[in-house]
Design a protein around this motif. Sequence first.
Motif, PDB file in Angstrom:
ATOM      1  N   ASP A 100       0.807  -1.214   0.000  1.00 60.16           N
ATOM      2  CA  ASP A 100       0.000   0.000   0.000  1.00 60.16           C
ATOM      3  C   ASP A 100       0.842   1.267   0.000  1.00 60.16           C
ATOM      4  O   ASP A 100       1.694   1.453   0.862  1.00 60.16           O
ATOM      5  CB  ASP A 100      -0.960   0.006   1.190  1.00 60.16           C
ATOM      6  CG  ASP A 100      -2.158   0.897   0.933  1.00 60.16           C
ATOM      7  OD1 ASP A 100      -2.518   1.100  -0.245  1.00 60.16           O
ATOM      8  OD2 ASP A 100      -2.738   1.397   1.908  1.00 60.16           O
ATOM      9  N   GLY A 101       0.605   2.103  -1.009  1.00 69.78           N
ATOM     10  CA  GLY A 101       1.313   3.357  -1.138  1.00 69.78           C
ATOM     11  C   GLY A 101       2.689   3.248  -1.772  1.00 69.78           C
ATOM     12  O   GLY A 101       3.341   4.258  -2.004  1.00 69.78           O
ATOM     13  N   GLY A 128      -8.614  -0.001  -5.550  1.00 70.93           N
ATOM     14  CA  GLY A 128      -7.220   0.395  -5.679  1.00 70.93           C
ATOM     15  C   GLY A 128      -6.579  -0.070  -6.959  1.00 70.93           C
ATOM     16  O   GLY A 128      -7.174   0.014  -8.045  1.00 70.93           O
ATOM     17  N   SER A 147      -3.508   2.998  -3.316  1.00 78.16           N
ATOM     18  CA  SER A 147      -3.146   4.239  -4.025  1.00 78.16           C
ATOM     19  C   SER A 147      -2.049   3.985  -5.036  1.00 78.16           C
ATOM     20  O   SER A 147      -1.446   2.966  -5.082  1.00 78.16           O
ATOM     21  CB  SER A 147      -2.684   5.291  -3.019  1.00 78.16           C
ATOM     22  OG  SER A 147      -1.565   4.826  -2.290  1.00 78.16           O
TER      23      SER A 147
END
Length: 147
Positions: A100-101, A128, A147
């Motif tokens: 994530d990220g 996502g 993201s």
Amino acid sequence: MAHVRREPCGTLKPITPTIMATQTKTNALSWFEIYAADFERARRFYETILEEPLTLSDMPGGKMAMFPFDQENGIGGAVTVMEGCSPGGSGGTIVYLNVDGKLDAVLERVPAAGGKVVRGRMPIPPHGFIAFFQDTEGNNVGLHSMS
């Protein structure tokens, strides 16, 4: 790590009742293993692309390098070498690692670490983004990020 028992082809199942009860009721996945032919090469590959150390663990008939996870409530997995289990990308099962990220950064590190990006960032609204790579052992692995 919770006490484990060996299942067919080296699958490890937690036998601590509270952890197993929680995982069985709330998660579709309780553990995963990514098999390796060359354990050290595979461990270095995942540590390099994720920029996180894996925890080494010996077990009867094999070795594991476990991905970081919350042992109380999380779902864990490991790079594993074990007699009778072999890596490969021709199977139909895909494990998704949570990045994530950091999806783009992880994808950028894959080729230099010895892997191959199979499919770059792909939106899956509203869930996502995902991507796929092939590791140094020939396993196809997914990545997921919101993201």
